[in-house]
Design a protein around this motif. Structure first.
Motif, mmCIF file in Angstrom:
data_model
loop_
_atom_site.group_PDB
_atom_site.id
_atom_site.type_symbol
_atom_site.label_atom_id
_atom_site.label_comp_id
_atom_site.label_asym_id
_atom_site.label_seq_id
_atom_site.Cartn_x
_atom_site.Cartn_y
_atom_site.Cartn_z
ATOM 1 N N HIS A 88 -36.849 -13.087 -3.067
ATOM 2 C CA HIS A 88 -35.679 -13.182 -3.167
ATOM 3 C C HIS A 88 -34.831 -12.237 -2.335
ATOM 4 C CE1 HIS A 88 -35.591 -16.426 -6.274
ATOM 5 N NE2 HIS A 88 -36.767 -15.827 -7.409
ATOM 6 N N GLY A 89 -33.839 -12.245 -2.922
ATOM 7 C CA GLY A 89 -33.281 -10.900 -1.809
ATOM 8 C C GLY A 89 -33.138 -10.785 -0.744
ATOM 9 N N MET A 90 -33.109 -9.627 0.349
ATOM 10 C CA MET A 90 -33.205 -10.365 1.886
ATOM 11 C C MET A 90 -34.004 -10.795 2.252
ATOM 12 S SD MET A 90 -29.594 -9.503 1.940
ATOM 13 C CE MET A 90 -30.234 -9.040 4.776
ATOM 14 N N ALA A 91 -35.560 -10.243 1.508
ATOM 15 C CA ALA A 91 -36.800 -10.426 2.093
ATOM 16 C C ALA A 91 -36.745 -11.791 2.321
ATOM 17 C CB ALA A 91 -37.837 -10.007 1.329
ATOM 18 N N GLY A 92 -36.204 -12.626 1.221
ATOM 19 C CA GLY A 92 -35.839 -14.307 0.996
ATOM 20 C C GLY A 92 -35.534 -14.806 1.854
ATOM 21 N N LEU A 93 -34.525 -14.412 2.405
ATOM 22 C CA LEU A 93 -33.757 -14.896 3.171
ATOM 23 C C LEU A 93 -34.057 -14.868 4.269
ATOM 24 C CD1 LEU A 93 -30.658 -15.629 3.564
ATOM 25 C CD2 LEU A 93 -29.586 -13.623 3.909
ATOM 26 N N ALA A 94 -34.257 -13.705 4.766
ATOM 27 C CA ALA A 94 -35.076 -13.747 6.330
ATOM 28 C C ALA A 94 -36.898 -14.623 5.882
ATOM 29 C CB ALA A 94 -35.231 -12.681 6.619
ATOM 30 N N GLY A 95 -37.122 -14.791 5.580
ATOM 31 C CA GLY A 95 -38.268 -15.308 5.285
ATOM 32 C C GLY A 95 -38.221 -17.270 5.501
ATOM 33 N N ASN A 96 -37.139 -17.929 4.614
ATOM 34 C CA ASN A 96 -36.652 -18.770 4.832
ATOM 35 C C ASN A 96 -36.222 -19.060 5.903
ATOM 36 O OD1 ASN A 96 -37.232 -20.067 1.536
ATOM 37 N ND2 ASN A 96 -36.620 -18.341 1.245
ATOM 38 N N LEU A 97 -34.849 -18.469 6.223
ATOM 39 C CA LEU A 97 -34.602 -18.715 7.765
ATOM 40 C C LEU A 97 -35.315 -18.437 8.365
ATOM 41 C CD1 LEU A 97 -31.670 -18.170 9.063
ATOM 42 C CD2 LEU A 97 -32.221 -16.153 9.309
ATOM 43 N N ARG A 98 -36.632 -17.764 8.365
ATOM 44 C CA ARG A 98 -37.259 -18.315 9.636
ATOM 45 C C ARG A 98 -38.721 -19.063 9.520
ATOM 46 N NH1 ARG A 98 -38.325 -12.655 8.895
ATOM 47 N NH2 ARG A 98 -40.341 -13.126 7.247
ATOM 48 N N ASP A 99 -39.315 -19.843 8.243
ATOM 49 C CA ASP A 99 -39.536 -20.870 8.082
ATOM 50 C C ASP A 99 -39.014 -22.298 8.665
ATOM 51 O OD1 ASP A 99 -41.407 -19.527 7.560
ATOM 52 O OD2 ASP A 99 -41.205 -20.144 4.847
ATOM 53 N N VAL A 101 -36.569 -22.461 11.096
ATOM 54 C CA VAL A 101 -36.461 -22.272 12.532
ATOM 55 C C VAL A 101 -37.484 -22.707 13.331
ATOM 56 C CG1 VAL A 101 -35.903 -21.010 14.775
ATOM 57 C CG2 VAL A 101 -34.257 -20.539 12.337
ATOM 58 N N ARG A 102 -38.793 -22.358 12.902
ATOM 59 C CA ARG A 102 -40.358 -22.702 12.977
ATOM 60 C C ARG A 102 -40.531 -24.314 12.656
ATOM 61 N NH1 ARG A 102 -43.078 -17.638 10.217
ATOM 62 N NH2 ARG A 102 -42.316 -16.232 11.742
ATOM 63 N N SER A 103 -40.286 -24.377 11.594
ATOM 64 C CA SER A 103 -40.088 -26.283 11.058
ATOM 65 C C SER A 103 -38.983 -27.153 12.181
ATOM 66 C CB SER A 103 -40.787 -25.829 9.575
ATOM 67 O OG SER A 103 -39.482 -26.079 8.955
ATOM 68 N N GLU A 104 -38.092 -27.083 11.793
ATOM 69 C CA GLU A 104 -36.783 -27.813 12.405
ATOM 70 C C GLU A 104 -35.837 -27.485 13.707
ATOM 71 O OE1 GLU A 104 -34.985 -29.294 9.235
ATOM 72 O OE2 GLU A 104 -36.268 -27.694 7.420
ATOM 73 N N ALA A 106 -33.062 -25.022 15.494
ATOM 74 C CA ALA A 106 -32.029 -24.655 15.012
ATOM 75 C C ALA A 106 -30.721 -25.176 14.355
ATOM 76 C CB ALA A 106 -31.297 -23.765 16.788
ATOM 77 N N ALA A 107 -31.531 -26.950 14.475
ATOM 78 C CA ALA A 107 -31.271 -27.939 13.764
ATOM 79 C C ALA A 107 -31.009 -27.546 12.877
ATOM 80 C CB ALA A 107 -31.073 -28.923 14.297
ATOM 81 N N GLY A 108 -32.044 -27.770 11.862
ATOM 82 C CA GLY A 108 -32.544 -27.380 10.512
ATOM 83 C C GLY A 108 -31.391 -26.302 9.823
ATOM 84 N N LEU A 109 -31.032 -25.830 10.439
ATOM 85 C CA LEU A 109 -29.643 -24.336 9.957
ATOM 86 C C LEU A 109 -28.761 -24.818 9.879
ATOM 87 C CD1 LEU A 109 -30.513 -21.022 11.632
ATOM 88 C CD2 LEU A 109 -31.278 -21.736 9.472
ATOM 89 N N TYR A 110 -28.648 -26.286 10.542
ATOM 90 C CA TYR A 110 -27.309 -27.402 10.326
ATOM 91 C C TYR A 110 -26.759 -28.605 9.752
ATOM 92 C CZ TYR A 110 -23.997 -24.112 12.410
ATOM 93 O OH TYR A 110 -23.586 -23.083 12.967
ATOM 94 N N ARG A 111 -27.991 -28.594 8.376
ATOM 95 C CA ARG A 111 -27.901 -29.664 7.965
ATOM 96 C C ARG A 111 -27.211 -29.882 6.937
ATOM 97 N NH1 ARG A 111 -34.181 -31.750 5.302
ATOM 98 N NH2 ARG A 111 -35.370 -31.870 7.183
ATOM 99 N N GLY A 112 -26.524 -31.414 7.336
ATOM 100 C CA GLY A 112 -25.954 -31.723 6.678
ATOM 101 C C GLY A 112 -24.046 -31.179 6.577
ATOM 102 N N TYR A 113 -24.311 -30.283 7.983
ATOM 103 C CA TYR A 113 -22.970 -30.492 8.586
ATOM 104 C C TYR A 113 -22.000 -31.143 8.562
ATOM 105 C CZ TYR A 113 -19.919 -27.869 11.775
ATOM 106 O OH TYR A 113 -19.008 -27.723 12.685
ATOM 107 N N SER A 114 -22.844 -32.204 9.116
ATOM 108 C CA SER A 114 -21.603 -32.938 9.083
ATOM 109 C C SER A 114 -21.141 -34.189 8.018
ATOM 110 C CB SER A 114 -21.899 -34.467 10.242
ATOM 111 O OG SER A 114 -22.991 -35.049 9.644
#
Length: 275
Positions: A88-99, A101-104, A106-114
């Motif tokens: 959790h915390g900032m480390a968890g935020l950064a780690g999940n963000l990297r995961d 982007v790597r797997s999906e 930049a489009a993965g960061l906008y799932r559900g955006y529409s």
């Protein structure tokens, strides 16, 4: 300079009063609390509001903020719903963000955006319209023709009622949008909004679209009411404390300070309810 007792004092007094200035400029101490309410700026009521411009600007600003912050919403939803080795915390935020982007990408960061963008337009129009309508009605009810509250209490009370009512009504529209978009964010495979809606409807029916509805009300209604109430409470007091001697009313400072007070108090309430 002290002009008390001089033949110039009455005309100087009238000059200061005509410009809304405090008497402290004549050598006497100025007390901000003594600034009369009629020197404070009045709000623009719903009947005098340029509705097309107001609603267009409001929806545009909210949409821009949503677009900028949406990746954080995706990461937050993933962290709440899916166990992660990043903690959790900032480390968890950064780690999940990297995961993501790597797997999906930049489009993965906008799932559900529409889904959110399409739902936010009617929701924001409803929110802003309800806010201003309730504020205008509440000001009349709390003022001289109703409870007879002073101007500052009337503004704070009207803003409090407007913010709470707007969130209460708007959440009925927002809740299904939130459910669909959040399911899109955590789904194993990508789904469009209509496909995700059909899946929820087939498995859970209408109740599935309102999962967490009461918890959401417990979060957004007190937070919105407190934010707007604090804004209405602090803004006239900031106006009273600012220097009117120049004859120019400091609109931006008064609004910013009122908004800052609202953000601080509203954020505390929202954080407590979230926990």
């Amino acid at each position: 300079l002290h002009f008390e007792g001089s033949p110039w004092e009455p005309s100087l007094e009238r000059c200061w009063e005509s410009r809304g200035a405090a008497k402290g400029r004549l050598g006497r101490p100025w007390v901000p609390a003594e600034t009369p309410d009629h020197n404070l700026p009045g709000g623009v009521g719903w009947d005098r509001l340029d509705k097309a411009r107001f609603l267009g600007t409001g929806v545009g600003v909210f949409s821009a903020v949503t677009t900028a912050l949406f990746p954080l919403s995706v990461v937050k939803t993933r962290m709440m719903a899916i166990e992660s080795a990043h903690g959790h915390g900032m480390a968890g935020l950064a780690g999940n963000l990297r995961d993501i982007v790597r797997s999906e990408g930049a489009a993965g960061l906008y799932r559900g955006y529409s889904t959110v963008v399409l739902g936010i337009i009617p929701a924001r129009v409803l929110y802003l319209s309800t806010l201003e309508l309730v504020k205008s009605s509440a000001e009349r009810g709390l003022g001289e023709g109703g409870l007879g509250l002073d101007e500052r209490s009337r503004l704070a009370g009207a803003n409090f009622l407007g913010g709470g009512t707007a969130s209460l009504i708007t959440q009925t529209v927002v809740s299904p949008v939130d459910v669909v978009s959040q399911r899109q964010m955590i789904a194993a495979t990508r789904r469009g909004p209509l496909e995700q809606l059909r899946v929820i409807w087939a498995q859970e029916g209408l109740r599935g679209l309102y999962r967490g509805y009461w918890a959401s009300l417990a979060l957004v209604v007190p937070a919105s009411a407190t934010w707007w109430g604090a804004y209405g409470f602090y803004q006239p007091r900031v106006w009273a404390a600012l220097d009117f001697a120049s004859g120019v009313r400091p609109g931006a400072q008064g609004g910013a300070a009122g908004g800052g007070g609202g953000v601080g108090v509203g954020a505390c309430v929202r954080a407590c309810v979230c926990v």
